[in-house]
Design an enzyme around this catalytic site. Structure first.
Site, PDB file in Angstrom:
ATOM      1  N   LEU A  38     -34.957  17.174  32.061  1.00 19.40           N
ATOM      2  CA  LEU A  38     -34.569  16.381  33.762  1.00 19.40           C
ATOM      3  C   LEU A  38     -33.650  15.976  33.895  1.00 19.40           C
ATOM      4  CD1 LEU A  38     -38.522  15.604  33.682  1.00 19.40           C
ATOM      5  CD2 LEU A  38     -37.511  17.872  34.927  1.00 19.40           C
ATOM      6  N   ASP A  39     -32.703  16.199  35.114  1.00 25.75           N
ATOM      7  CA  ASP A  39     -31.219  15.184  35.010  1.00 25.75           C
ATOM      8  C   ASP A  39     -32.385  14.160  35.950  1.00 25.75           C
ATOM      9  OD1 ASP A  39     -28.572  14.681  35.875  1.00 25.75           O
ATOM     10  OD2 ASP A  39     -29.255  15.510  37.411  1.00 25.75           O
ATOM     11  N   LEU A  40     -31.454  13.475  36.062  1.00 21.12           N
ATOM     12  CA  LEU A  40     -32.185  12.148  36.755  1.00 21.12           C
ATOM     13  C   LEU A  40     -31.814  11.869  38.178  1.00 21.12           C
ATOM     14  CD1 LEU A  40     -33.189   9.768  36.807  1.00 21.12           C
ATOM     15  CD2 LEU A  40     -31.691   7.952  35.540  1.00 21.12           C
ATOM     16  N   ASP A  41     -30.107  11.647  38.664  1.00 25.24           N
ATOM     17  CA  ASP A  41     -29.362  11.069  39.344  1.00 25.24           C
ATOM     18  C   ASP A  41     -29.205  13.204  40.728  1.00 25.24           C
ATOM     19  OD1 ASP A  41     -28.799   8.855  38.795  1.00 25.24           O
ATOM     20  OD2 ASP A  41     -26.869   9.461  38.297  1.00 25.24           O
TER      21      ASP A  41
END
Length: 224
Positions: free
Chosen positions: A10-13
């Site tokens: 999962l990417d964050l931003d």
């Protein structure tokens, strides 16, 4: 021997959190500190996601002043920008559903890990994932490097079980592709029009409420 559980990176931003307010304010502060014209709002928004070390020289900061810009940005970001942030509505529920379905969840972000970890802790995401992986402080690693570190730490190899990356920018797609992993794009983040499809995302999810189902489908897991 039992196969490893499906893995969701999962990417964050722009994927889990709306971090644009703190990042864009910190970028604007850096330009002002250097006495350079502050980019327009659309350009500032494009800083969210890619390594800051790439974005400053791409948007007018002379090569010899990039480190000065990074220092000014980080000072403002560490003081307050990292907390000018919020979790997208529905994200915690999606993460809980995927964990209940037996998935291993790991944050893989281009943000320096020294910032990513306290951010995920402050906003209640750290307890919903199995690991948080980010770049070194100098942001010298690519998204592919971050994914490699996540796989190694989790004791996984690409292809040992169903895997998918979830992200909102083209570098998420390219970083996952470097490991033979498909990327599911999300439209609520910071990609430009058509960016994710052009990069090769296998699909683009338009609603957080549909994220868990889209991940399940991509991993060929049973529907709810």
């Amino acid at each position: 021997m039992t196969s490893p559980a499906p893995l969701v990176l999962l990417d964050l931003d722009g994927t889990l959190t709306d971090s644009a307010p703190g990042i864009t304010a910190s970028v604007a502060h850096a330009y002002t500190s250097l006495g350079l014209p502050v980019p327009d709002a659309a350009t500032l928004r494009s800083f969210v996601g890619p390594p800051i070390t790439d974005s400053f020289p791409r948007h007018g900061v002379p090569a010899e002043r990039v480190q000065e810009a990074i220092a000014a940005y980080r000072a403002r970001f560490a003081e307050s920008g990292m907390w000018e942030n919020s979790v997208f509505d529905g994200v915690p529920e999606a993460l809980r559903e995927l964990r209940a379905a037996g998935c291993v969840l790991a944050v893989a972000t281009s943000k320096p890990e020294v910032f990513a970890r306290p951010i995920t802790e402050r906003f209640g995401l750290a307890a919903l994932v199995d690991g948080v992986f980010g770049a070194p402080l100098d942001e010298s690693s690519t998204k592919a490097d971050v994914i490699a570190a996540a796989l190694a730490t989790l004791g996984r190899t690409a292809g040992d079980a169903p895997m998918v990356m979830v992200g909102d920018r083209e570098h998420d797609v390219h970083g996952a592709a470097a490991h033979g992993i498909d990327c599911l794009g999300v439209s609520w983040g910071y990609a430009g029009p058509g960016e994710l499809a052009a990069a090769g995302a296998v699909a683009v999810v338009d609603d957080v409420a549909k994220l868990a189902d889209a991940v399940r489908a991509q991993l060929a897991l049973p529907a709810r």
